[in-house]
Design a protein around this motif. Structure first.
Motif, PDB file in Angstrom:
ATOM      1  N   SER A  68       0.819  -1.211   0.000  1.00 52.16           N
ATOM      2  CA  SER A  68       0.000   0.000   0.000  1.00 52.16           C
ATOM      3  C   SER A  68       0.851   1.258   0.000  1.00 52.16           C
ATOM      4  O   SER A  68       2.016   1.258   0.407  1.00 52.16           O
ATOM      5  N   SER A  69       0.229   2.326  -0.442  1.00 54.37           N
ATOM      6  CA  SER A  69       0.849   3.646  -0.418  1.00 54.37           C
ATOM      7  C   SER A  69       0.525   4.345   0.897  1.00 54.37           C
ATOM      8  O   SER A  69      -0.380   3.944   1.631  1.00 54.37           O
ATOM      9  N   GLN A 234      -9.512  -0.819  -2.314  1.00 49.62           N
ATOM     10  CA  GLN A 234     -10.729  -0.659  -3.104  1.00 49.62           C
ATOM     11  C   GLN A 234     -11.720  -1.780  -2.788  1.00 49.62           C
ATOM     12  O   GLN A 234     -12.933  -1.565  -2.709  1.00 49.62           O
ATOM     13  N   VAL A 275      -4.280   3.120  -1.400  1.00 42.18           N
ATOM     14  CA  VAL A 275      -4.362   2.327  -2.624  1.00 42.18           C
ATOM     15  C   VAL A 275      -3.301   2.808  -3.611  1.00 42.18           C
ATOM     16  O   VAL A 275      -3.329   3.956  -4.064  1.00 42.18           O
ATOM     17  N   MET A 276      -2.358   1.936  -3.948  1.00 45.61           N
ATOM     18  CA  MET A 276      -1.246   2.314  -4.795  1.00 45.61           C
ATOM     19  C   MET A 276      -1.705   2.813  -6.166  1.00 45.61           C
ATOM     20  O   MET A 276      -1.140   3.778  -6.710  1.00 45.61           O
ATOM     21  N   ALA A 277      -2.736   2.192  -6.726  1.00 41.62           N
ATOM     22  CA  ALA A 277      -3.226   2.618  -8.035  1.00 41.62           C
ATOM     23  C   ALA A 277      -3.760   4.047  -7.983  1.00 41.62           C
ATOM     24  O   ALA A 277      -3.599   4.813  -8.945  1.00 41.62           O
ATOM     25  N   ASP A 278      -4.378   4.429  -6.872  1.00 41.60           N
ATOM     26  CA  ASP A 278      -4.858   5.805  -6.730  1.00 41.60           C
ATOM     27  C   ASP A 278      -3.690   6.772  -6.655  1.00 41.60           C
ATOM     28  O   ASP A 278      -3.731   7.862  -7.248  1.00 41.60           O
ATOM     29  N   TYR A 279      -2.637   6.379  -5.942  1.00 41.15           N
ATOM     30  CA  TYR A 279      -1.451   7.233  -5.873  1.00 41.15           C
ATOM     31  C   TYR A 279      -0.817   7.395  -7.252  1.00 41.15           C
ATOM     32  O   TYR A 279      -0.470   8.515  -7.663  1.00 41.15           O
ATOM     33  N   GLU A 280      -0.663   6.305  -7.963  1.00 37.64           N
ATOM     34  CA  GLU A 280       0.013   6.346  -9.257  1.00 37.64           C
ATOM     35  C   GLU A 280      -0.764   7.142 -10.298  1.00 37.64           C
ATOM     36  O   GLU A 280      -0.195   7.618 -11.284  1.00 37.64           O
ATOM     37  N   ALA A 281      -2.058   7.317 -10.095  1.00 37.96           N
ATOM     38  CA  ALA A 281      -2.886   8.060 -11.039  1.00 37.96           C
ATOM     39  C   ALA A 281      -2.845   9.570 -10.804  1.00 37.96           C
ATOM     40  O   ALA A 281      -3.397  10.335 -11.598  1.00 37.96           O
TER      41      ALA A 281
END
Length: 290
Positions: A68-69, A234, A275-281
């Motif tokens: 996780s971020s 998520q 959520v890592m995907a939210d950070y990367e976006a």
């Protein structure tokens, strides 16, 4: 000597009561209030969740792990700069690339908040307001560095942070103990930070007694809803999973309902802070949302 301003007794003008919270929080800020507001995302660490079963009341996560971020955010507003959350303790960064394993968590911190502030031409002293979503170590770890800012805090969270039991925690309490003497605005319910509806701290108790989320109204991006620890994955949002270590399950579920109502009513972009995907976006520094 510290200054302490209690907003507990104020009416709906600043601290929104339980009745009608949703309507007032979801109401769009005037277009003029959104102009010039910038939302910067800081990388405040990484957590390897080595025992994901802690993050649900049941057995849905048994045997699973998760990477996780840890996100922090700087909101630049014409009336001041607000730091939302303070990430992992700087000692994790000082431990180097291998980081630290603490109980069920593997912790690393590639960047400091100071270094990321410097990327946008700021220092710790430039932060006018600091508001932690709650007092867990991964959201308040660097908090003492911001004791010179005005602390914005839910009254129940402040009481939780400085209760007798918390003071005996030799690992966590020294991370934020200087905040006790910080100039403080304490509130009960939601809090309109700049008085124009553009940045609203939302009462979302349950994870901790005074846990909060943040709604930011931006001119181009539109509404952005920062989760705090309303959710950690998520999947947790989709299935309404409540971590075992939350202080109150019923309050958490009620806060989830309110969070989703506000997200639906505003059409907000939801950012789950772990959520890592939210950070990367999100834009990398010195980029920002506006």
């Amino acid at each position: 000597m510290k200054k302490f301003l209690s907003l507990v007794t104020l009416g709906a003008a600043l601290a929104l009561g339980a009745c009608g919270q949703e309507d007032k929080a979801a109401k769009a800020a005037p277009e003029s209030a959104k102009k010039s507001i910038k939302l910067y995302t800081f990388d405040c660490g990484r957590i390897d969740m080595l025992d994901l079963s802690l993050f649900t009341q049941g057995d849905e996560y048994d045997g699973r792990t998760n990477a996780s971020s840890v996100m922090c955010f700087l909101i630049r507003h014409p009336k001041g700069d607000l730091l939302w959350d303070a990430g992992l303790p700087t000692a994790i960064h000082d431990a180097g690339e291998e980081g630290v394993t603490s109980g069920p968590f593997g912790l690393t911190m590639p960047h400091t908040i100071e270094g990321q502030l410097a990327e946008i031409g700021l220092t710790v002293d430039d932060v006018d307001y600091f508001s932690p979503s709650h007092s867990h170590f991964d959201h308040i770890g660097d908090a003492n560095r911001f004791a010179g800012a005005i602390l914005l805090i839910d009254k129940d969270e402040r009481a939780h942070m400085f209760r007798d039991e918390a003071r005996t925690d030799e690992q966590s309490f020294p991370l934020y103990n200087a905040l006790e003497e910080a100039e403080t605005i304490e509130f009960d319910g939601d809090y309109d930070v700049f008085g124009d509806g553009s940045v609203t701290i939302l009462a979302m108790p349950g994870h901790t007694p005074g846990h909060t989320s943040l709604l930011v109204q931006l001119e181009n991006e539109g509404p952005v809803l920062l989760s705090g620890d309303m959710y950690h994955l998520q999947e947790s949002r989709d299935n309404r999973y409540v971590p075992k270590f939350n202080t109150n399950v019923e309050d958490t579920l009620a806060s989830m309902d309110r969070f989703e109502e506000i997200a639906d009513e505003t059409g907000a972009r939801v950012i789950i802070q772990h959520v890592m995907a939210d950070y990367e976006a999100l834009p990398r520094l010195p980029g920002y949302l506006d």
